[in-house]
Design an enzyme around this catalytic site. Structure first.
Site, short mmCIF file in Angstrom:
data_model
loop_
_atom_site.label_atom_id
_atom_site.label_comp_id
_atom_site.label_asym_id
_atom_site.label_seq_id
_atom_site.Cartn_x
_atom_site.Cartn_y
_atom_site.Cartn_z
N TRP A 160 76.27 45.11 80.91
CA TRP A 160 76.18 46.02 81.81
C TRP A 160 76.23 45.90 83.55
O TRP A 160 76.27 47.31 84.38
CB TRP A 160 74.52 47.37 82.31
CG TRP A 160 74.08 45.73 81.83
CD1 TRP A 160 72.73 45.45 80.87
CD2 TRP A 160 72.99 45.21 82.98
NE1 TRP A 160 72.06 44.18 81.20
CE2 TRP A 160 72.44 44.43 82.51
CE3 TRP A 160 73.62 45.16 84.31
CZ2 TRP A 160 71.60 43.09 83.43
CZ3 TRP A 160 72.59 44.21 85.24
CH2 TRP A 160 71.86 42.49 84.63
N LYS A 184 81.14 48.43 72.24
CA LYS A 184 79.60 49.12 72.15
C LYS A 184 79.34 48.56 73.62
O LYS A 184 79.32 47.19 74.10
CB LYS A 184 79.00 48.68 70.90
CG LYS A 184 77.54 49.19 71.53
CD LYS A 184 76.58 48.48 70.46
CE LYS A 184 76.36 47.23 71.90
NZ LYS A 184 74.93 48.03 72.76
N PRO A 185 79.36 49.57 74.02
CA PRO A 185 78.52 48.69 75.97
C PRO A 185 77.17 48.92 76.02
O PRO A 185 76.03 49.64 74.82
CB PRO A 185 79.34 50.63 77.02
CG PRO A 185 79.77 51.78 76.02
CD PRO A 185 79.63 50.73 74.79
N ALA A 186 76.92 48.22 77.03
CA ALA A 186 75.69 48.50 76.99
C ALA A 186 75.22 49.40 76.84
O ALA A 186 75.49 50.51 77.94
CB ALA A 186 75.20 47.54 77.95
N GLU A 187 73.52 50.08 76.21
CA GLU A 187 73.25 51.13 76.57
C GLU A 187 72.65 51.82 77.08
O GLU A 187 73.02 52.70 77.90
CB GLU A 187 71.52 50.66 75.31
CG GLU A 187 71.61 50.50 74.19
CD GLU A 187 71.60 48.80 74.52
OE1 GLU A 187 72.22 48.32 75.18
OE2 GLU A 187 70.27 48.59 73.62
N GLU A 259 82.20 35.58 75.33
CA GLU A 259 82.17 35.10 76.79
C GLU A 259 80.70 35.34 77.16
O GLU A 259 79.75 36.21 77.26
CB GLU A 259 82.56 36.42 77.90
CG GLU A 259 84.28 36.41 77.90
CD GLU A 259 84.54 35.38 77.94
OE1 GLU A 259 83.93 34.49 78.86
OE2 GLU A 259 86.09 35.32 77.46
N CYS A 293 78.35 37.16 86.40
CA CYS A 293 78.06 36.13 85.37
C CYS A 293 78.21 34.78 86.42
O CYS A 293 78.36 33.06 86.14
CB CYS A 293 78.47 36.13 83.90
SG CYS A 293 80.44 36.75 84.31
N GLU A 392 69.53 31.37 83.74
CA GLU A 392 70.36 32.30 84.88
C GLU A 392 69.83 33.59 85.25
O GLU A 392 68.48 34.60 84.36
CB GLU A 392 71.47 32.82 83.82
CG GLU A 392 72.48 34.33 84.62
CD GLU A 392 73.54 33.95 82.98
OE1 GLU A 392 73.43 34.89 82.27
OE2 GLU A 392 74.03 35.12 83.76
P1 NAD Z 1 72.78 41.20 76.79
O1 NAD Z 1 72.97 39.95 76.10
O2 NAD Z 1 71.17 41.32 76.60
O3 NAD Z 1 73.18 42.35 75.94
C1 NAD Z 1 75.06 42.20 75.50
C2 NAD Z 1 75.32 43.64 74.93
O4 NAD Z 1 74.74 42.61 73.48
C3 NAD Z 1 75.05 45.23 75.01
O5 NAD Z 1 75.51 45.96 74.68
C4 NAD Z 1 73.56 45.24 74.31
O6 NAD Z 1 73.53 46.07 74.01
C5 NAD Z 1 74.10 43.85 73.64
N1 NAD Z 1 73.34 43.35 72.15
C6 NAD Z 1 71.69 42.55 72.14
N2 NAD Z 1 71.31 42.87 71.28
C7 NAD Z 1 72.11 42.44 70.90
C8 NAD Z 1 72.24 42.01 68.94
N3 NAD Z 1 71.07 41.80 68.12
N4 NAD Z 1 73.41 42.53 68.31
C9 NAD Z 1 74.59 42.62 68.99
N5 NAD Z 1 74.63 43.70 70.21
C10 NAD Z 1 73.54 43.18 70.91
O7 NAD Z 1 73.27 41.22 78.18
P2 NAD Z 1 73.71 41.43 79.36
O8 NAD Z 1 72.29 41.96 79.82
O9 NAD Z 1 74.04 43.39 79.43
O10 NAD Z 1 74.44 41.11 80.52
C11 NAD Z 1 73.68 40.00 80.97
C12 NAD Z 1 74.28 38.67 80.50
O11 NAD Z 1 76.27 38.92 79.87
C13 NAD Z 1 74.08 37.73 81.40
O12 NAD Z 1 74.08 36.98 80.91
C14 NAD Z 1 76.04 37.78 81.88
O13 NAD Z 1 76.28 36.40 82.17
C15 NAD Z 1 76.74 38.11 80.67
N6 NAD Z 1 78.11 38.10 81.09
C16 NAD Z 1 79.06 37.13 80.82
C17 NAD Z 1 80.21 37.31 81.59
C18 NAD Z 1 81.68 36.82 80.83
O14 NAD Z 1 82.53 36.86 81.22
N7 NAD Z 1 80.94 35.32 80.46
C19 NAD Z 1 80.07 39.06 82.28
C20 NAD Z 1 79.69 39.40 82.28
C21 NAD Z 1 78.53 39.71 81.82
#
Ligand code: NAD
Length: 505
Positions: A160, A184-187, A259, A293, A392
């Site tokens: 998100w 699938k974007p974040a909810e 990522e 990130c 983090e």
């Molecule tokens: P998150 O891991 O909670 O969620 C990311 C996505 O995964 C969301 O769309 C979520 O709905 C989905 N998801 C959650 N549980 C799942 C499951 N069991 N199976 C499949 N999909 C699932 O991350 P967030 O809180 O949305 O974003 C923040 C995180 O993203 C931080 O850790 C950040 O560092 C990382 N991030 C990394 C990069 C990179 O390029 N390395 C870039 C942006 C963000």
């Protein structure tokens, strides 16, 4: 900037984008997108069910043969048109992104949206440069060459923090290389991914090539990763969820691109320009309210500069203007949600037991009380192995620690499980060279921290994942190479058949 974005009107037909049109989700559960600056509801939508994911994957599968057979020139043409459509809609995209994330319009207008347009233009051009290795007679009897082919349906999952850019980083290299995609974007932040897919249709990208399912991680996300008709999973998000995604993808032997999280070190040597380092640390730790990130999170400062660095960073942090994201004068918006704000505040409260909060560490009141705001925060005195240094946080929090020798600085910089990004601040070319060689991270800046460009790869080392977004390097993830070998002898009894037929001489 005008009015806030009207999401309810825009997504009256639903918040799933399958086969070139919007439709409602069919999960039993709904989700409400909330403006984190005010706490007001923006859009309530029905989440995607497993059946919605199946429909999106089926659409992507149907679209694959024709799209993968299109010439690079044809794919480039519609991607160039997409860059044009995004340019025409830039203001609308910026407003939607600011509304769902709480990002200052300054940031969405100057960074998220133009970055996405540039990325689109880059991949329009890059689509025509896909190639295998030059052919050659590597065996005297054969000619070999390498074909670079699309993989199939890509299933992507995004976080998100930069919803529009993350959608673009996932969709563009995949479709430029001839794949079709279900994202699938974040909810919390579905709006701009849906708008990006609509823009793709308007630009002439065929129905089914770009599909968006907006659902919960456990339901829609896991179903997408485990889907037998999905050939590749590309995931950006936290390391914890990434591990679960890796398990699911492994079970169906999928190609995987991860990522994940970061905890970027920001190393300031004693010969650095102190003012440049202090300004850089504030900008790089607070960008996107620290929800980046690659954000600077651990400032290691050589002891002669340490006190002056801490004083100047604290002073600069206090000048940053928190406020309404739609006010062009606002520097820093809220965090993406009240839950994320409380998570960040929890890290800082626990750190008070062993460290010093130099500035910040507060939830602002007054006009900002209804939003998910948190004051820019600088912490000193934390042990290297403490939670605030190792985990983090994903908020506007910078930890500063002193070091004495260059060896120590490199060791401390490398001393977390992550390896996404880092920076070294010095005027000594040999020190800079050593830092760029020895810090284990996918990107090391020298005398800057944060800038990204479409031509260069973004991706992690260690627990920050593997594979690259952006740049021509991303095609390594989104294509597979095939060795094609032609016999040149035209003889039935080939020389190597001796291994089967005995000595024929
Ligand atoms: P998150 O891991 O909670 O969620 C990311 C996505 O995964 C969301 O769309 C979520 O709905 C989905 N998801 C959650 N549980 C799942 C499951 N069991 N199976 C499949 N999909 C699932 O991350 P967030 O809180 O949305 O974003 C923040 C995180 O993203 C931080 O850790 C950040 O560092 C990382 N991030 C990394 C990069 C990179 O390029 N390395 C870039 C942006 C963000």
């Amino acid at each position: 900037m005008g009015n806030r974005f009207q999401a309810k009107d825009r997504f009256a037909d639903g918040a799933q984008y399958v086969d070139g049109r919007l439709r409602p989700g069919t999960s039993d559960a709904s989700h409400t997108v909330v403006d984190p600056a005010t706490g007001e509801d923006v859009l309530t939508y029905q989440l995607a069910s497993a059946a919605d994911v199946d429909a999106a994957v089926a659409a992507a599968r149907r679209a694959f043969p024709a799209w993968s057979a299109a010439t690079p020139g044809e794919r480039a043409e519609v991607l160039h048109r997409l860059a044009g459509v995004l340019g025409e809609r830039a203001e609308e995209f910026a407003r939607a992104e600011s509304l769902q994330c709480g990002k200052p319009v300054k940031l969405s207008t100057e960074f998220d949206v133009p970055g996405t347009i540039d990325n689109t233009a880059f991949f329009a051009g890059a689509a025509r440069h896909l190639q295998g290795q030059a052919a050659g007679e590597y065996s005297g009897d054969h000619t070999s060459y390498v074909r670079r082919e699309a993989i199939g349906v890509v299933g992507s999952i995004a976080p998100w923090n930069y919803p529009l850019q993350m959608a673009a980083w996932k969709i563009l290299p995949a479709v430029a290389a001839g794949n079709t995609i279900v994202l699938k974007p974040a909810e919390l932040t579905p709006l701009t991914s849906l708008m990006f897919a609509q823009a793709a249709t308007e630009a002439g990208i065929p129905d089914g090539v770009v599909n968006i399912v907006t659902g919960a991680g456990r339901e829609a996300g896991e179903h997408l990763v485990g889907h037998p008709d999905v050939a590749m999973t590309s995931f950006t998000g936290s390391t914890g969820v990434g591990k679960r995604v890796a398990e699911l993808a492994t079970a169906t032997v999928k190609r995987l691109h991860l990522e994940l999280g970061g905890k970027a070190p920001f190393v300031v040597f004693a010969d650095a320009d102190l003012e440049a380092a202090a300004q850089g640390a504030v900008a790089a730790s607070l960008i996107n309210t620290g929800q980046d990130c690659t954000a600077a999170t651990r400032a290691y400062v050589q002891r002669p500069l340490f006190d002056a660095f801490v004083a100047r960073v604290a002073e600069l942090m206090r000048t940053v203007r928190l406020g309404d994201p739609f006010d062009p004068a606002t520097d820093l918006g809220p965090l993406v949600s009240h839950a994320q704000r409380d998570r960040v505040a929890g890290f800082v409260e626990r750190a008070r037991a062993y460290a010093t909060v130099v500035t910040g560490g507060e939830i602002p009141g007054g006009a900002l009380a209804a939003g998910a705001y948190y004051a820019p925060t600088l912490i000193t005195g934390a042990p290297q192995d403490s939670e605030i240094v190792q985990s983090e946080i994903f908020g506007p929090v910078l930890v500063a620690l002193p070091f004495d020798t260059d060896d120590e600085a490199i060791a401390l910089a490398n001393d977390t499980p992550y390896g996404l990004a880092a920076s070294a601040w010095t005027r000594d070319v040999y020190r800079a060279g050593r830092a760029t060689r020895e810090i284990k991270a996918g990107c090391v800046w020298v005398n800057d921290h944060i800038p990204i460009i479409s031509e260069m790869p973004h991706g992690g080392y260690k627990a920050s994942g593997f594979g690259k977004d952006m740049s021509a390097y991303s095609f390594e993830e989104y294509t597979q190479v095939k060795h094609v070998m032609y016999d040149n002898t035209a003889v039935a009894a080939k020389d190597w058949h001796r291994t089967i037929f005995g000595d024929r001489s």
